[in-house]
Design an enzyme around this catalytic site. Sequence first.
Site, PDB file in Angstrom:
ATOM      1  N   CYS A  49      -6.884   7.208   4.811  1.00 54.08           N
ATOM      2  CA  CYS A  49      -6.178   7.410   5.933  1.00 54.08           C
ATOM      3  C   CYS A  49      -6.609   8.733   6.246  1.00 54.08           C
ATOM      4  CB  CYS A  49      -4.870   7.088   5.993  1.00 54.08           C
ATOM      5  SG  CYS A  49      -4.090   7.368   7.561  1.00 54.08           S
ATOM      6  N   GLN A  54       0.885  -1.336   0.054  1.00 56.87           N
ATOM      7  CA  GLN A  54       0.139  -0.006  -0.125  1.00 56.87           C
ATOM      8  C   GLN A  54       0.774   1.208  -0.103  1.00 56.87           C
ATOM      9  OE1 GLN A  54      -2.551   1.847   3.232  1.00 56.87           O
ATOM     10  NE2 GLN A  54      -4.100   1.264   1.997  1.00 56.87           N
ATOM     11  N   HIS A  66     -13.788   1.122   2.822  1.00 58.48           N
ATOM     12  CA  HIS A  66     -14.129   1.229   4.321  1.00 58.48           C
ATOM     13  C   HIS A  66     -15.456   2.031   4.289  1.00 58.48           C
ATOM     14  CE1 HIS A  66     -12.469   2.357   8.403  1.00 58.48           C
ATOM     15  NE2 HIS A  66     -13.541   2.035   8.474  1.00 58.48           N
ATOM     16  N   ASN A 123     -14.701  -3.051   3.939  1.00 59.67           N
ATOM     17  CA  ASN A 123     -13.950  -2.964   5.132  1.00 59.67           C
ATOM     18  C   ASN A 123     -14.845  -2.285   6.214  1.00 59.67           C
ATOM     19  OD1 ASN A 123     -11.274  -0.625   6.065  1.00 59.67           O
ATOM     20  ND2 ASN A 123     -11.544  -3.088   6.941  1.00 59.67           N
ATOM     21  N   GLY A 172      -9.681  -6.063   9.708  1.00 63.62           N
ATOM     22  CA  GLY A 172      -8.826  -5.203  10.189  1.00 63.62           C
ATOM     23  C   GLY A 172      -8.430  -5.681  11.522  1.00 63.62           C
TER      24      GLY A 172
END
Length: 332
Positions: free
Chosen positions: A96, A66, A167, A207, A230
């Site tokens: 992120c 990643q 996500h 996710n 995760g």
Amino acid sequence: MNMKQHARLSVAPMMDWTDRHCRYLHRRFSRHVLLYTEMVTAPALVRGGALHLLKHSPQEHPVALQLGGSDPQELAQAARLGAEAGYDEINLNVGCPSDRVQSGTFGAVLMKDPGLVAECCAAMIAAQPREVTVKCRIGVDDQDPEAVLPAFLSRVAGAGVGRFAIHARMAWLHGLSPRENRDIPPLDHDLVRRMKARFPHLHISVNGGVESLDQAGAMLSSGLDGVMVGRAAYHRPAEILGAADRRIFGAAGPDVTPEAAARAMLPYIEAHLAQGGKLHQVTRHMLGLFAGRPGARAWRRRLSQGAARAGAGPGVVEAALAEVSGSTATAV
């Protein structure tokens, strides 16, 4: 088995957690689960020459790198380095929310600029032979995910990306810490399912909030292509990964026990120590092996205390295993 098949179940990239030692441990449980590195920034590789960040074991495959960044040419160079290092996939972080990531204009803030993400992905695809994928959020701040997410997927897919891990939470770039962003914004798994229905040609993994193999299996049965797990996979690897090959990938058993995984780590630990490494660098990822089992507390205590001592070696793991196998204590 191709990468799309491996992506039926994957372990999410997690900063400070999914390093090479963690990935080696996870591979002791599953031959097929797709593993991801921690995020590595393109500037660190291209400008900083930090090629040591690309080191990994051949036994980790299938494994994806990643990358974080927002400069198309720099990301292209970093992707090329990742392919040359042997990674099976190159993933771009568009999820992120940390301040450090925002200051570099990459991560979740890129949800606001799908055109730039598309440009970055196109450059990465052109630069090297590995598949380029994207991990993103459903939106950021005051965006409307119902409008933003399909527009994002359409634009980035137009650049050649065919696989996304989503996500299923908004990211709040101001007002929430990275840790809070993993828990406070509500999950919207149904939105991700609707994206799969809207873009049937795309491979879409969900996710966020996945806590068990039962839940992962239900999501796959609902039409999603993959599930990315995760923290549950990190804190309870035996529970999430030990039966994954049989239950998710249809492989023959038997399932991998935490005892077997711990013993399989011993030669790796010996090699790591022989190269000048420290025991705790490996065993810190093994603390959750017996989560929910009698003796789990004794295992964690013996491992965490013993690994920190000077000269600690594989005997610490053997002693911790002896406590678990002989324990009648209540699991904690």
